[in-house]
Design a protein around this motif. Structure first.
Motif, mmCIF file in Angstrom:
data_model
loop_
_atom_site.group_PDB
_atom_site.id
_atom_site.type_symbol
_atom_site.label_atom_id
_atom_site.label_comp_id
_atom_site.label_asym_id
_atom_site.label_seq_id
_atom_site.Cartn_x
_atom_site.Cartn_y
_atom_site.Cartn_z
ATOM 1 N N ALA B 30 0.875 -1.179 0.000
ATOM 2 C CA ALA B 30 0.000 0.000 0.000
ATOM 3 C C ALA B 30 0.911 1.228 0.000
ATOM 4 O O ALA B 30 1.548 1.529 -1.007
ATOM 5 C CB ALA B 30 -0.930 -0.045 1.192
ATOM 6 N N ASP B 101 5.215 11.587 10.547
ATOM 7 C CA ASP B 101 5.529 12.927 10.067
ATOM 8 C C ASP B 101 4.836 13.141 8.726
ATOM 9 O O ASP B 101 4.156 12.250 8.223
ATOM 10 C CB ASP B 101 7.043 13.095 9.926
ATOM 11 N N VAL B 104 5.376 10.502 6.030
ATOM 12 C CA VAL B 104 4.685 9.238 6.305
ATOM 13 C C VAL B 104 3.184 9.408 6.067
ATOM 14 O O VAL B 104 2.526 8.543 5.489
ATOM 15 C CB VAL B 104 4.968 8.785 7.754
ATOM 16 N N GLY B 108 1.506 6.741 3.727
ATOM 17 C CA GLY B 108 0.873 5.642 4.454
ATOM 18 C C GLY B 108 -0.637 5.658 4.296
ATOM 19 O O GLY B 108 -1.256 6.707 4.125
ATOM 20 N N THR B 109 -1.229 4.470 4.348
ATOM 21 C CA THR B 109 -2.671 4.345 4.138
ATOM 22 C C THR B 109 -3.343 3.723 5.361
ATOM 23 O O THR B 109 -2.705 3.027 6.151
ATOM 24 C CB THR B 109 -2.964 3.425 2.938
ATOM 25 N N GLY B 112 -3.282 -0.124 5.061
ATOM 26 C CA GLY B 112 -1.972 -0.657 5.436
ATOM 27 C C GLY B 112 -1.768 -0.616 6.931
ATOM 28 O O GLY B 112 -1.262 -1.556 7.537
ATOM 29 N N HIS B 116 -1.422 -4.015 9.072
ATOM 30 C CA HIS B 116 -0.143 -4.225 9.759
ATOM 31 C C HIS B 116 -0.370 -4.454 11.253
ATOM 32 O O HIS B 116 0.338 -5.219 11.885
ATOM 33 C CB HIS B 116 0.728 -2.983 9.513
ATOM 34 N N ASP B 122 -1.795 4.493 15.637
ATOM 35 C CA ASP B 122 -2.754 5.464 16.169
ATOM 36 C C ASP B 122 -4.211 5.143 15.827
ATOM 37 O O ASP B 122 -5.094 5.271 16.676
ATOM 38 C CB ASP B 122 -2.415 6.861 15.656
ATOM 39 N N LEU B 159 -7.485 -10.968 9.052
ATOM 40 C CA LEU B 159 -7.280 -11.156 7.610
ATOM 41 C C LEU B 159 -6.848 -12.586 7.306
ATOM 42 O O LEU B 159 -5.891 -13.088 7.897
ATOM 43 C CB LEU B 159 -6.180 -10.232 7.104
ATOM 44 N N VAL B 165 -8.003 -5.678 3.034
ATOM 45 C CA VAL B 165 -8.921 -4.698 3.592
ATOM 46 C C VAL B 165 -9.418 -3.874 2.416
ATOM 47 O O VAL B 165 -8.608 -3.312 1.672
ATOM 48 C CB VAL B 165 -8.203 -3.772 4.598
ATOM 49 N N LYS B 183 -2.139 11.628 22.583
ATOM 50 C CA LYS B 183 -1.073 10.676 22.273
ATOM 51 C C LYS B 183 0.216 11.041 22.998
ATOM 52 O O LYS B 183 0.588 12.203 23.078
ATOM 53 C CB LYS B 183 -0.807 10.697 20.765
ATOM 54 N N GLY B 190 8.194 7.905 16.980
ATOM 55 C CA GLY B 190 6.989 8.696 16.771
ATOM 56 C C GLY B 190 5.714 7.901 17.010
ATOM 57 O O GLY B 190 4.625 8.463 17.061
ATOM 58 N N PHE B 191 5.833 6.591 17.143
ATOM 59 C CA PHE B 191 4.648 5.769 17.398
ATOM 60 C C PHE B 191 4.085 6.065 18.789
ATOM 61 O O PHE B 191 4.741 6.676 19.623
ATOM 62 C CB PHE B 191 5.016 4.283 17.315
HETATM 63 C C1 FAD Z 1 8.977 7.029 10.243
HETATM 64 C C2 FAD Z 1 7.645 6.397 10.453
HETATM 65 C C3 FAD Z 1 6.854 6.826 11.494
HETATM 66 C C4 FAD Z 1 5.607 6.264 11.691
HETATM 67 N N1 FAD Z 1 4.874 6.700 12.727
HETATM 68 C C5 FAD Z 1 3.637 6.198 12.904
HETATM 69 C C6 FAD Z 1 2.812 6.673 13.949
HETATM 70 O O1 FAD Z 1 3.165 7.580 14.695
HETATM 71 N N2 FAD Z 1 1.593 6.123 14.108
HETATM 72 C C7 FAD Z 1 1.142 5.126 13.277
HETATM 73 O O2 FAD Z 1 0.032 4.678 13.460
HETATM 74 N N3 FAD Z 1 1.903 4.657 12.284
HETATM 75 C C8 FAD Z 1 3.142 5.170 12.077
HETATM 76 N N4 FAD Z 1 3.909 4.701 11.051
HETATM 77 C C9 FAD Z 1 3.385 3.613 10.206
HETATM 78 C C10 FAD Z 1 2.572 4.189 9.058
HETATM 79 O O3 FAD Z 1 1.358 4.691 9.542
HETATM 80 C C11 FAD Z 1 2.327 3.183 7.963
HETATM 81 O O4 FAD Z 1 1.872 3.957 6.916
HETATM 82 C C12 FAD Z 1 1.293 2.134 8.229
HETATM 83 O O5 FAD Z 1 1.577 1.390 9.372
HETATM 84 C C13 FAD Z 1 1.246 1.136 7.079
HETATM 85 O O6 FAD Z 1 0.564 1.665 6.008
HETATM 86 P P1 FAD Z 1 1.117 1.566 4.547
HETATM 87 O O7 FAD Z 1 0.028 2.040 3.681
HETATM 88 O O8 FAD Z 1 2.384 2.274 4.485
HETATM 89 O O9 FAD Z 1 1.259 -0.018 4.369
HETATM 90 P P2 FAD Z 1 2.409 -0.922 3.774
HETATM 91 O O10 FAD Z 1 3.698 -0.644 4.442
HETATM 92 O O11 FAD Z 1 2.390 -0.869 2.300
HETATM 93 O O12 FAD Z 1 1.860 -2.325 4.220
HETATM 94 C C14 FAD Z 1 1.881 -2.728 5.579
HETATM 95 C C15 FAD Z 1 1.348 -4.143 5.701
HETATM 96 O O13 FAD Z 1 -0.027 -4.196 5.453
HETATM 97 C C16 FAD Z 1 -0.320 -5.011 4.318
HETATM 98 N N5 FAD Z 1 -1.369 -4.302 3.610
HETATM 99 C C17 FAD Z 1 -1.327 -3.044 3.136
HETATM 100 N N6 FAD Z 1 -2.509 -2.674 2.648
HETATM 101 C C18 FAD Z 1 -3.336 -3.731 2.785
HETATM 102 C C19 FAD Z 1 -4.698 -3.955 2.479
HETATM 103 N N7 FAD Z 1 -5.467 -3.017 1.931
HETATM 104 N N8 FAD Z 1 -5.221 -5.161 2.788
HETATM 105 C C20 FAD Z 1 -4.458 -6.114 3.360
HETATM 106 N N9 FAD Z 1 -3.169 -5.951 3.684
HETATM 107 C C21 FAD Z 1 -2.604 -4.766 3.408
HETATM 108 C C22 FAD Z 1 0.979 -5.146 3.584
HETATM 109 O O14 FAD Z 1 1.041 -6.351 2.866
HETATM 110 C C23 FAD Z 1 1.978 -5.126 4.717
HETATM 111 O O15 FAD Z 1 2.038 -6.371 5.348
HETATM 112 C C24 FAD Z 1 5.149 5.232 10.835
HETATM 113 C C25 FAD Z 1 5.953 4.804 9.791
HETATM 114 C C26 FAD Z 1 7.186 5.376 9.584
HETATM 115 C C27 FAD Z 1 8.023 4.908 8.439
#
Ligand code: FAD
Lengths: 661, 281, 159
Positions: B30, B101, B104, B108-109, B112, B116, B122, B159, B165, B183, B190-191
C-alpha cells in the motif's frame, strides 16, 4: 566483488556464521566486578589503564571541610549519529601506481600518513580527498578499517571500490561517545567556598582502543575544576573494557562529562547549604583579574570574565522575578525548575606537545594573477562553515570582496599538510595560520603596490591599493598581475603571491559561558517541558555571528539529546538494543525549544584573532543546565539527582518516590 | 538496507489484484511505510509485491446514510484533511494528524496501517472508539467485521490469506459529540507509547454516551468498557479513568514499562475526556 | 529480558505434563514449527518459520526439556538462529491443578539477538508473550479437539 549493492547484500546473506557465544559484559562497573567475563583474555580484570592526577592538597582540603557532598553521576553512552554515515571510495591507478581515496574523514592528512603505513605504499602515491561531509562530531576523527580495506581491495582487483555505511552499521561500527560512571566528592565551607574535589572516573572504553579512546577521559579530568577557584583536586581514571563499540571523541569529548559533573555537584552543594545556585557560582568563580590562571590540573586558563555571561543570562530571565514565579508555582503544586550551568571548556586543541599527532595547523594563501584569492586550509571543515569564516578573514585582511575568495580544503594533493577538524580548533588555529599567511602576503602586495604607485606608504582597502600621500590608487587585480608578469620587482622580492604558514599555538583557549533552562515537569506523567533556554556563550572574538549561532544551536540540540532522549543500550550479552533510529532518539526539530542566544566577548590572548572556539560549547553547557533545572523542579519532593537521559518514566518514578518520602 | 530481489505487480483492477493475491505468499503493497523498511532490513522477503496504488477508487472517501466509507488506500493525509472525515468522524482525522511525520502521512494508508496492526499504531484507538467496521474481500469472499474483532493481537488481524482490507465503515459521529485523541509519542519512532481516543455525548450535565479506545498500551487496541460504563452511570472523570486498562495486558520496552504505560493510559484518558467534554454540546 | 506468565491447560496435571513434553504436541503447538526431530534424551532439532506482520524468517534450532519432575515442573529451552537474528528462551514451567485443568506458570529469560534485537526493541516483549500465548491456545485447542489424545498415549495409570 559485487557489481552493485543488491548483489553485495545478497552475497552477504549467503554467508552463514556459526557463532560460539562467549560470556560477555556490557557494563563498565560489572566488568570491574570480581569474576566478570574478560573481554580480552590477556587482561582478565578488564582494566585497560588507570591514571591518577593530583593538584594541591586534596586530603587537607577534605580535612578542613565543613561540608562534603558526594554523588554518583553518569554520562551515558551515546551514538554520534552524524547525518551522513561514513563512506569510502578507493581508486587505484595501476599505471601511476597511485591510489585516490575519497573518505568522509575529519583528518584527511593524518589518514593518508597512517594508511601509507597500513597499505605499505609510499605516502606520496596516496591522495585522500574529503569532499563536503554531512557532519562528524568526532565520529570521523579516526582511521577506520573500512578505509584501508576499500583501498586494499581496489588495488587487488584494479577496479574502483565503493563502500557506504548503512545506518545500522553506523550504530555498530562507528565509535560511540561518553560512557562515564563518575563518583564525585566536593568539599566546601559552610559559606559555600569550594575547597577541593575528588573524582573516581570509570570510563567504558568498549572493546578496543580507537584513535583517541583513552585520551577522552583525561580531558575530563583536566577540566573537572570548571570555572572555580580552588587548588585541590584528586582524580583517578579506570579505563575499562566492555563488549561494546569503542568510545572516543564525540562533540565535547570529555568536557561535557566534566562539566556535567562539576555543575551538578555545585548544585548539590548549593542545595545542601540552601544557597542560591547563582550566588554560589559567583562566589567561587576564578576572578576576572586572575588571568592567566593556573588550575590544579596544570592548565593555564587564558582569559575570562566568568561572572559576565552568568549575569547576562540572569538578567535575560529576570532571575529574581523568575524565582518569585517559581515560589508561586510551587505553592500551586506545580513543578517548575530553574537550572543554571556555567561551563568552561578547553578548545583550540592543541599545542603539539599535548596532541598525539601534532596540534598546529596550516594555511596557504594564493593571490591568483587575476587578483582572486585562494585559501587552502589544512583544517578540514565538516559543515561548520569555516569556508565562510576563513573567506571573511581573508577578505578583511586583504581588503578584497568576500566573493573573490575561494577556500579549498580536504584534498591532500592540493592542500599542504594539516591536522584536521576537531576540538573546536578550526578557526583558533587554522584561522590563525591563515591570518599569518595573510600578513606575509599583505606586506608583499603592499610592496608591489608601492612600486607601481612609485611611493612609500600605501593602504589596502576596497580592492585597491592607495598612496596615502597622493591618493592615487591601483587595483588589487593590477597588482596581482604585475606580481606574476614580473616586468619589474620591488627590491629583494620574488615574483608571485603565495604564502604558507604553519602555526603552533602556545596554549589552548578556554571559552566559557552560562546556560539557563526554565522547565516545567508534568506531575502526572513526568514529561518535561523546556519553557526557556538561554545561552550566553563567550567564545572570544566573533568573526561571523550567524555561523556562531549555528554552532550554538546545533550544540545545544545535541546537549538536549543527551539530557533528555539519547542512550545507547546494550543487553548483558553485548547486543546493542538501540540499533536503529526507531529506538535511538536523536533530537528533532519539533522537539527543540527556542534558544535565546547571546554572547559576551572576551578575546583570547593566545592568538591574534582573539578567537577561542565554539563548535562544542553548546553541547557542553547544555546538559547540566537541563538536569539542574529538572532536579530543581523536583527539589520540593526531596529529589537531589537524576541521571540522564531524563525520560518521563524516570521522572515519574522520582515523583512517586519523592511523594512517598 | 537493501531488499532482496522481488517481483512486482501493479494490477489495474480490484479483480486482477485479488486473483494475484490468491497466492497467499504474495504481499500487498500500500503506502510501503511499514512493509518497505522491513524489506530493506530483509526482515520481510516477499517473492512478489502486489501494489494496490493503481487499483481505481480504493482511496475513495464518501458518506451516505450516516455511514462514512473510507477506502483502504486513503492516505493518512487524505483522512486528516478530508472534509467528509473532518465533518462526520473528526476523531479519526485527529488521530490521523498524529501519525508519524508529513512524509509518512502522505504515503501511508489506513488499510496498510490496520492490516499491519502495529500495537502502537494510532488509528486502532479511534476505530474501536468509533465502532468502525472493516470490510475484507478476497477473490471469493466479502465479509465485514467489527474493528474490535478485526484486531486480534500484536501484528495479528482477522485477515485470511488472500484477503485484503477493502474499506472501513464508520458510523458518523453525532455533531453534538465531543471527541479527542491524546497521544504520547515515542521520541524516536513517533509511534504511540500510549494513545487514547474518546467520544462523549452529553445530556445536560450528565454523560449519556462514552467511548474510550486505547492503543499502544497493550498488544492490541481495546475499548475500556468498564470506564465507559462508569461515566455513563455518572462517575466523574477521575474516578472513571482511575482503572483504565485494568485487566489488560500491557507492553514494555526500553522506553516505558508496563506499569508506566498503564498509568499513562489512565492519565491521558482523563485528559482526553476533559477536552472531549469541553467540545461536546 | 525476563518473562513470566501463566496459562491454563484444559487437562489434568499428569496429562498436561505429558503433553507438554511430547514432541508431537510441541511440534504442533509451537508457533511456526515446521519440523521437530529427536536428537537425544529430551533434545530435539527444530525448524521454525516465524511469521509476524510482514516479517518472516526461518530459524534453525533446538528444543530441550530438562530437570523433569513429573508432574510438577520442568525446564524448557527453545533456541533458534536464522538470517534475521537469533533467540533463546529458557524457563521453568510449573504445573498446578486448578479449576478447569492445570495452571502452567512459567518464569524465565528470553534473549533475542541480531537484526531482530537491534531494530525490533519495541516489539520483542509483546511478541514473545504473544507467541507463548499462541502456544497455549493451540495446546488447548488440540486437547479440545481430541488431537492431543491421539498424539500422546493415554497415561492410563497416572490419570
Ligand atoms: C517514520 C515512520 C513513522 C511512523 N509513525 C507512525 C505513527 O506515529 N503512528 C502510526 O500509526 N503509524 C506510524 N507509522 C506507520 C505508518 O502509519 C504506515 O503507513 C502504516 O503502518 C502502514 O501503512 P502503509 O500504507 O504504508 O502499508 P504498507 O507498508 O504498504 O503495508 C503494511 C502491511 O499491510 C499489508 N497491507 C497493506 N494494505 C493492505 C490492504 N489493503 N489489505 C491487506 N493488507 C494490506 C501489507 O502487505 C503489509 O504487510 C510510521 C511509519 C514510519 C516509516
Amino acid at each position: 566483488m559485487a557489481t552493485d549493492r543488491y548483489l553485495a547484500a545478497d552475497a552477504a546473506d549467503l554467508v552463514e556464521v556459526d557463532y560460539e557465544p562467549l560470556a560477555a559484559v556490557a557494563d563498565p562497573e560489572k566488568a570491574l566486578a570480581a569474576g566478570a567475563p574478560a573481554v580480552h583474555p590477556q587482561w582478565p580484570d578488564n582494566i585497560a589503564f588507570t591514571f591518577h592526577q593530583e593538584g594541591g592538597d586534596t586530603e587537607g582540603a577534605f580535612r578542613d571541610a565543613e561540608v562534603v557532598v558526594r554523588q554518583r553521576i553518569t554520562s551515558q553512552r551515546l551514538i554520534p549519529t552524524a547525518m551522513e554515515t561514513r563512506g569510502v571510495v578507493a581508486e587505484w591507478r595501476a599505471g601511476e601506481r597511485s591510489l585516490t581515496l575519497y573518505s568522509s574523514t575529519q583528518i584527511p592528512h593524518l589518514l593518508r600518513t597512517l594508511l601509507a603505513g597500513i597499505l605499505g605504499m609510499p605516502e606520496n602515491h596516496l591522495r585522500v580527498i574529503t569532499p563536503e561531509v554531512g557532519g562528524g562530531f568526532g565520529s570521523k576523527l579516526n582511521v577506520y578499517a573500512e578505509e584501508a580495506l576499500a583501498a586494499f581491495v581496489a588495488m587487488r582487483i584494479n577496479h574502483p571500490v565503493k563502500w557506504i555505511e548503512s545506518r545500522r552499521e553506523n550504530f555498530q561500527a562507528t565509535i560511540h561517545g561518553r560512557g562515564h560512571v563518575d563518583y564525585f566528592e566536593l568539599a566546601a565551607k559552610r559559606d559555600g567556598t569550594m575547597l577541593g574535589l575528588k573524582l573516581k572516573l570509570i570510563q567504558d572504553l568498549g572493546a578496543y582502543h580507537q584513535l583517541l579512546t583513552p585520551a577522552i577521559p583525561t580531558l575530563s579530568v583536566l577540566m573537572m575544576p570548571g570555572l572555580y577557584n580552588f587548588p585541590n583536586i584528586s582524580a583517578d581514571i579506570v579505563g575499562v573494557f566492555t563488549n561494546c563499540v569503542p568510545t572516543d571523541a564525540y562533540r565535547g569529548a570529555g568536557r561535557p562529562e566534566a562539566t556535567h559533573g562539576i555543575e551538578r555537584m555545585v548544585d548539590i552543594l548549593a542545595a545542601e547549604l540552601q544557597m542560591d545556585p547563582a550566588a554560589i557560582r559567583l562566589k567561587n568563580f576564578v576572578p576576572a583579574n586572575a588571568f592567566p590562571y593556573a588550575t590544579a590540573t596544570g592548565l593555564s586558563y587564558d582569559s575570562g570574565n566568568y561572572a559576565a555571561p552568568l549575569k547576562q543570562a540572569l538578567d535575560a530571565v529576570e532571575y529574581p522575578k523568575l524565582r518569585e514565579e517559581q515560589k508561586r508555582a510551587r505553592a500551586a503544586g506545580r513543578l517548575m525548575g530553574i537550572g543554571i550551568s556555567t561551563y568552561g571548556e578547553i578548545c583550540a586543541i592543541g599545542p603539539s606537545p599535548a596532541t598525539p599527532a601534532g596540534g598546529w595547523e596550516s594555511a596557504t594563501v594564493k593571490i591568483e594573477p587575476t587578483g582572486k584569492v585562494t585559501v587552502m586550509t589544512g583544517a578540514s571543515p565538516h559543515g561548520q562553515g569555516e569556508e565562510t569564516t576563513f573567506a571573511q578573514i581573508a577578505a578583511d585582511e586583504l581588503g578584497v570582496d568576500i566573493d573573490d575568495v575561494l577556500v579549498v580544503h580536504g584534498d591532500t594533493a592540493v592542500v599542504q599538510y594539516g591536522i584536521g577538524t576537531f576540538g573546536s580548533r578550526g578557526t583558533a588555529i587554522g584561522g590563525t595560520a591563515l591570518y599569518y599567511a595573510l600578513q606575509d602576503l599583505k606586506a608583499k602586495v603592499k610592496k608591489f603596490g608601492a612600486m607601481l604607485l612609485d611611493t612609500q606608504k600605501v593602504t589596502l582597502a576596497g580592492g585597491t591599493c592607495t598612496d596615502e600621500v597622493s591618493g592615487k590608487s591601483v587595483s588589487f587585480a593590477e597588482i596581482a598581475g604585475a606580481a606574476y608578469r614580473a616586468l619589474k620587482l620591488p627590491p629583494d622580492t620574488e615574483p608571485g603571491l603565495v604564502a604558507t604558514r604553519f602555526w603552533e599555538p602556545p596554549n589552548f583557549t578556554f571559552p566559557f559561558g552560562a546556560h539557563i533552562v526554565v522547565s516545567e515537569v508534568d506531575r502526572d506523567t513526568g514529561a518535561i517541558e523546556i519553557r526557556r533556554y538561554i545561552a550566553v556563550d563567550d567564545c572570544g572574538k566573533i568573526i561571523n555571528p550567524l555561523i556562531v549561532a549555528g554552532q550554538v544551536h546545533g550544540g545545544v540540540a545535541q546537549g538536549l539529546g543527551q539530557a533528555l532522549w539519547e542512550q545507547a543500550v546494550y543487553d548483558d550479552s553485548g547486543q546493542l538494543l538501540t540499533g536503529e533510529l526507531t529506538d535511538y532518539a536523536v533530537p528533532k526539530a519539533h522537539l527543540m525549544p527556542w534558544i535565546e542566544s547571546s554572547h559576551t566577548e572576551t578575546p583570547s590572548p593566545v592568538n591574534p584573532l582573539g578567537v577561542k572556539g565554539v563548535g562544542e560549547a553548546g553541547t557542553i553547557g547544555c546538559s547540566p543546565a537541563v538536569v539542574n533545572s529538572v532536579v530543581d523542579a523536583l527539589a520540593p519532593l526531596g529529589v537531589r539527582h537524576i541521571d540522564m537521559p531524563l525520560t518521563p518514566e524516570k521522572i515519574w518514578n522520582a515523583i512517586q518516590q519523592g511523594g512517598r518520602a | 538496507m537493501i531488499p532482496q530481489a522481488f517481483d512486482y505487480s501493479s494490477p489495474r483492477s480490484l479483480h486482477e489484484a485479488l486473483v494475484l493475491l490468491e497466492n497467499g505468499e504474495h504481499k500487498v503493497l500500500a503506502g510501503g511505510m511499514s512493509l518497505v523498511p522491513m524489506m530493506k532490513l530483509r526482515l520481510a522477503t516477499p517473492g512478489r509485491v502486489v501494489d494496490l496504488s493503481r487499483v481505481p477508487d480504493l482511496n475513495r472517501i464518501a458518506e451516505s446514510g450516516g455511514v462514512v466509507r473510507i477506502g483502504a488506500m486513503a492516505t493518512h493525509h487524505e483522512i486528516e484533511t478530508s472534509p467528509v472525515v473532518r465533518g462526520q468522524c473528526p476523531l479519526l482525522s485527529e488521530a490521523a494528524s498524529h501519525i508519524g511525520d508529513v512524509q509518512v502521512r502522505n504515503m501511508g494508508t489506513i488499510g496498510g496501517s490496520i492490516a499491519h496492526a502495529d500495537p502502537a499504531a494510532d488509528y486502532p484507538a479511534a476505530l474501536v472508539a468509533l465502532e468502525a467496521r472493516v470490510r475484507l474481500v478476497s477473490a471469493h469472499s466479502d465479509r465485514t467485521l467489527d474493528a474490535a474483532d478485526f484486531f486480534l493481537d500484536a501484528f495479528t488481524t482477522a485477515l485470511a490469506p488472500g484477503e485484503i482490507v477493502l474499506e472501513l465503515e464508520i458510523p458518523a459521529e453525532d455533531s453534538s459529540e465531543g471527541y479527542r485523541y491524546e497521544k504520547v509519542a515515542h521520541p524516536a519512532s513517533g509511534f504511540a507509547v500510549v494513545g487514547v481516543a474518546v467520544r462523549i455525548k452529553k445530556n445536560g450535565a450528565a454523560i449519556s454516551m462514552a467511548r474510550i479506545g486505547v492503543t499502544g498500551m497493550g498488544p492490541r487496541a481495546f475499548r475500556d468498557r468498564a470506564a465507559e460504563k462508569l461515566l455513563e452511570e455518572g462517575a466523574d472523570i477521575a474516578r472513571a479513568t482511575a482503572a483504565v486498562g485494568a485487566g489488560q495486558e500491557a507492553n514494555a520496552d526500553l522506553y516505558a514499562s508496563a506499569d508506566y504505560r498503564r498509568h499513562l493510559a489512565a492519565v491521558h484518558a482523563a485528559r482526553a475526556l476533559t477536552v472531549a467534554l469541553s467540545r461536546a454540546s | 529480558m525476563k518473562i513470566a506468565g501463566a496459562h491454563t491447560v484444559p487437562a489434568a496435571r499428569e496429562w498436561a505434563f505429558a503433553l507438554l513434553q511430547d514432541p508431537v504436541v510441541l511440534a504442533r503447538c509451537m508457533p511456526g514449527c515446521q519440523a521437530l526431530e529427536r536428537t537425544g534424551d529430551g533434545e530435539y532439532h527444530m525448524k521454525m518459520k516465524m511469521v509476524l506482520a510482514s516479517m518472516s524468517g526461518l530459524f534453525d534450532g533446538r528444543v530441550k526439556v530438562a530437570d523433569s519432575c513429573p508432574p510438577e515442573s520442568f525446564r524448557l529451552t527453545v533456541e533458534g538462529a536464522g538470517k534475521i537474528g537469533f533467540m533463546k528462551g529458557e524457563g521453568v514451567l510449573t504445573l498446578a491443578a486448578v479449576d478447569g485443568g492445570t495452571g502452567v506458570a512459567f518464569a524465565g529469560d528470553v534473549h533475542v539477538g541480531g537484526t531482530l534485537a537491534a531494530v525490533g526493541q519495541r516489539l520483542i516483549d509483546t511478541t514473545s508473550r504473544m507467541l507463548i500465548k499462541r502456544f497455549f491456545e493451540k495446546l488447548g485447542a488440540e486437547i479440545a479437539a481430541g488431537e492431543a489424545a491421539r498424539a500422546a498415549p493415554y497415561p492410563g495409570d497416572l490419570y
